[in-house]
Design a protein around this motif. Structure first.
Motif, short mmCIF file in Angstrom:
data_model
loop_
_atom_site.label_atom_id
_atom_site.label_comp_id
_atom_site.label_asym_id
_atom_site.label_seq_id
_atom_site.Cartn_x
_atom_site.Cartn_y
_atom_site.Cartn_z
N SER A 147 0.81 -1.22 0.00
CA SER A 147 0.00 0.00 0.00
C SER A 147 0.84 1.27 0.00
CB SER A 147 -0.91 0.01 1.22
OG SER A 147 -0.15 0.10 2.42
N LYS A 159 -7.62 -0.76 7.29
CA LYS A 159 -8.69 -0.43 6.34
C LYS A 159 -8.17 0.42 5.19
CE LYS A 159 -12.79 0.65 8.08
NZ LYS A 159 -13.83 1.24 8.97
N LYS A 160 -7.33 1.40 5.51
CA LYS A 160 -6.76 2.24 4.46
C LYS A 160 -5.89 1.42 3.51
CE LYS A 160 -6.62 6.31 7.48
NZ LYS A 160 -5.73 7.22 8.27
N LYS A 163 -8.01 -0.89 1.22
CA LYS A 163 -8.63 -0.16 0.10
C LYS A 163 -7.63 0.09 -1.02
CE LYS A 163 -11.85 2.40 -1.91
NZ LYS A 163 -11.12 2.96 -3.06
N TYR A 166 -6.99 -3.25 -2.73
CA TYR A 166 -8.16 -3.58 -3.55
C TYR A 166 -8.13 -2.78 -4.85
CZ TYR A 166 -13.04 -3.82 -5.06
OH TYR A 166 -14.17 -3.99 -5.80
N ASP A 167 -7.80 -1.52 -4.76
CA ASP A 167 -7.75 -0.67 -5.96
C ASP A 167 -6.62 -1.08 -6.90
OD1 ASP A 167 -9.93 0.79 -5.13
OD2 ASP A 167 -8.75 2.44 -4.27
N TYR A 191 -11.76 -7.28 3.40
CA TYR A 191 -12.42 -6.23 2.61
C TYR A 191 -12.77 -6.79 1.23
CZ TYR A 191 -13.07 -1.74 0.18
OH TYR A 191 -13.57 -0.69 -0.54
N GLY A 193 -14.33 -4.85 -1.19
CA GLY A 193 -14.61 -3.73 -2.08
C GLY A 193 -15.85 -2.97 -1.70
N TYR A 196 -16.06 -3.79 5.17
CA TYR A 196 -14.92 -4.27 5.94
C TYR A 196 -15.45 -5.16 7.07
CZ TYR A 196 -12.35 -0.34 3.82
OH TYR A 196 -11.77 0.54 2.95
#
Length: 276
Positions: A147, A159-160, A163, A166-167, A191, A193, A196
């Motif tokens: 990330s 969580k950040k 995401k 996932y992206d 997660y 998409g 959560y």
């Protein structure tokens, strides 16, 4: 009825607690037929247990993939991949195999080591593996690397990171928090998409947990191959590995592996699932 066929593209842990040995044990326990394409061999210094990673020649690696692909795996999992070239080929092999499910365990370090094996591998995973992943299963360190957020210290940090990953293309992301966030509970974050979910079990002894990450990803792969939804596959994999950790055992003065048969032989652990 024929067993579902599951391929792991991974390294060999000579001590047999992690790597493809852990994968095959897990596949067997969860009623799937395991196959291996070996990317590297990890050996340990008997005096210090420091790790030495020896990649296999690419030609030999590719021949293994050709053999496994010809058998027709239903699901494919990755583990330790020694180079950018091997990472790229692993992604291609999944596509060529026609398998329905792809689980990416983005292994970056050996347990007990604290430096990325090959920093270029992180970018290669993002480029060649994550866009094809049904599920990816990074730990906190790996999620921080993928990330770009660095050290993750809370559920909000997870969580950040989830995401962002996932992206990058993964359909489902589970970040293994384990013992790092709490001394009494083991937290993972899933997660899809959309939502959560925090997955929680009691914290069991952590002295004998060698192979836990590989086992979790392998259980997720086997569960997917057997028809479970991604969320159920992950939740049930956490239950499987929690039992394995609880009943881990001492191998020598340096390491103790999880017990891959504990879930079926001794007890099944409950997982608390809640949206966060």
């Amino acid at each position: 009825m024929a067993l579902k066929k599951v391929l792991t593209i991974a390294g060999s842990d000579t001590s047999a607690g992690a790597g493809m040995q852990a994968d095959l044990k897990t596949f067997q326990e969860l009623d799937t037929y395991g196959m291996v394409a070996l990317a590297a061999v990890v050996t340990m210094d008997p005096k210090t247990w420091s790790h030495d990673v020896t990649p296999l020649p690419f030609e030999l690696f590719n021949k293994q993939l050709e053999t496994a692909i010809s058998i027709g795996p239903d699901a494919v999992k990755t583990g330790m991949l020694g180079s950018e070239e091997i990472i790229k080929r692993a992604g291609e092999a999944f596509t060529e195999s026609g398998a329905k499910y792809f689980v990416v365990d983005p292994v970056m370090v050996c347990k007990g080591e604290d430096e990325v094996l090959n920093p270029g591998n992180t970018d290669a995973m993002i480029k060649y593996l994550l866009p094809k992943a049904t599920v990816t299963t990074p730990n906190l360190f790996e999620a921080g690397q993928l990330s770009g957020l660095g050290t993750l210290k809370s559920i909000d940090d997870m969580k950040k990171a989830a995401k962002i990953i996932y992206d990058q293309g993964a359909e489902n992301v589970v970040i293994k928090g384990g013992k790092a966030l709490d001394q009494e509970k083991s937290y993972d974050l899933y997660y899809d998409g959309d939502k959560y979910y925090q997955l929680t079990t009691d914290m069991f002894q952590q002295s004998y947990n060698h192979g836990a990450g590989c086992t979790f990803a392998a259980a997720t792969t086997a569960n997917l191959a057997n028809g479970q939804s991604p969320k159920d596959a992950v939740v049930n994999a956490k239950a499987f590995v929690a039992s394995a950790i609880k009943h881990g055992w001492k191998m020598n003065d340096f390491v103790g592996p999880v017990d891959h048969g504990a879930y079926n032989r001794i007890e099944k652990i409950d997982v608390d699932v809640k949206e966060v």
